[in-house]
Design an enzyme around this catalytic site. Structure first.
Site, PDB file in Angstrom:
ATOM      1  CG  ASP A 108      64.090  75.339  42.216  1.00  0.00           C
ATOM      2  OD1 ASP A 108      63.186  76.094  42.633  1.00  0.00           O
ATOM      3  OD2 ASP A 108      64.046  74.102  42.364  1.00  0.00           O
ATOM      4  CB  SER A 187      47.600  85.795  46.666  1.00  0.00           C
ATOM      5  OG  SER A 187      46.316  85.489  46.152  1.00  0.00           O
ATOM      6  CE1 TYR A 200      49.293  80.897  44.957  1.00  0.00           C
ATOM      7  CE2 TYR A 200      47.232  81.890  45.711  1.00  0.00           C
ATOM      8  CZ  TYR A 200      48.410  81.968  44.975  1.00  0.00           C
ATOM      9  OH  TYR A 200      48.706  83.104  44.272  1.00  0.00           O
ATOM     10  CB  ALA A 202      48.578  78.124  54.354  1.00  0.00           C
ATOM     11  CB  SER A 203      52.219  79.432  50.671  1.00  0.00           C
ATOM     12  OG  SER A 203      51.446  79.797  49.536  1.00  0.00           O
ATOM     13  CE  LYS A 204      51.309  83.604  46.448  1.00  0.00           C
ATOM     14  NZ  LYS A 204      52.490  84.255  45.845  1.00  0.00           N
TER      15      LYS A 204
END
Length: 276
Positions: A108, A187, A200, A202-204
């Site tokens: 993980d 992305s 999503y 923000a994380s990318k």
């Protein structure tokens, strides 16, 4: 008003020809330079025969296809994902495509200890690491105000950001020894910020900032490639995502709020060519 219109007309009459002339000069030079760089890049492309490549999120989607593309080039693989059965199938297919050795590891990426473990296992088995391909990720799609509890969105950052940072941190000393490469899958949403994908995106975006900084820190010993694909035909586009309730929804229901056409999909082999 007439004077303003006259000024605007004169500016347009002057600027338009200048822009046209500039394009006539700049565009040919641009294409010449681009062609030269393409030739140089092709002639100096890295041989992957026998190289050791670690790929996260390799049980499906882009990660799976990356494993196959590396296999065709003769690379040895360490493929990482949570689903053991699917991972074993990918390993078998990769061997059939030409990889001399494939090590599947269930782990993980949001768990820092797991990340250290699979990097250590790769080194223990092969004695080296040449490429780290950070691909594992999860999508989320919902309006912020409709999230039942905002802390339920934490897995998006844990997987998409820290799930890249953890293995990178442990792999850097080994990549320095081989003058290797880090490939990270961000992305296009990091730049476009589409509605309902705030977490999503923000994380990318965080990935791009982190790895652009890391590129400077590790240059010239370790190269960093950041990929920002658009829609790709994977489980995510088939419906797998983190719901607003913090639950992973598996493929089976295509999201009715996103219209997806096959013509919009990015071909994984083209994605791979961008990483070389």
């Amino acid at each position: 008003m007439d004077s303003d219109r006259l000024i605007h007309t004169l500016i347009f009459m002057m600027v338009a020809p200048l822009v046209f002339l500039s394009l006539c000069i700049i565009l040919p030079l641009f294409f010449i330079v681009r062609s030269i760089l393409a030739i140089l890049t092709h002639s100096s492309s890295e041989s992957l025969q026998g190289k050791v490549v670690l790929i996260t999120g390799a049980s499906s989607g882009i990660g799976e296809q990356m494993a196959y593309e590396y296999s065709k080039k003769g690379a040895c693989l360490v493929i990482v994902a949570r689903r053991e059965e699917q991972l074993q199938k990918v390993a078998e297919n990769a061997r059939g495509l030409g990889s001399p050795d494939v090590v599947p590891i269930c782990a993980d990426v949001s768990n820092a200890d797991d990340c250290k473990r699979f990097v250590d296992e790769a080194i223990n088995h092969f004695g080296r690491l040449d490429h780290l391909v950070n691909n594992a990720g999860v999508s989320s799609i919902c309006f912020v105000e409709k999230v039942s509890e905002v802390t339920k969105m934490v897995p998006v950052m844990d997987i998409n950001f820290w799930g890249n940072v953890y293995p990178t941190y442990h792999a850097i000393p080994h990549l320095k020894k081989t003058k290797g490469k880090i490939v990270v899958n961000s992305s296009a949403s990091a730049h476009l910020q589409p509605p309902r994908m705030s977490f999503y995106s923000a994380s990318k975006s965080a990935l791009i900032s982190f790895y652009e900084t890391l590129r400077v820190e590790l240059d010239p010993t370790v190269k960093v490639t950041i990929v920002t694909p658009g829609l790709v035909g994977t489980e995510m586009t088939q419906g797998k995502h983190l719901s607003r309730d913090g639950e992973i929804k598996e493929p089976g229901q295509v999201r009715d709020d996103i219209q997806i056409n096959e013509s919009d999909f990015v071909v994984p082999s083209l994605w791979f060519n961008c990483c070389q």
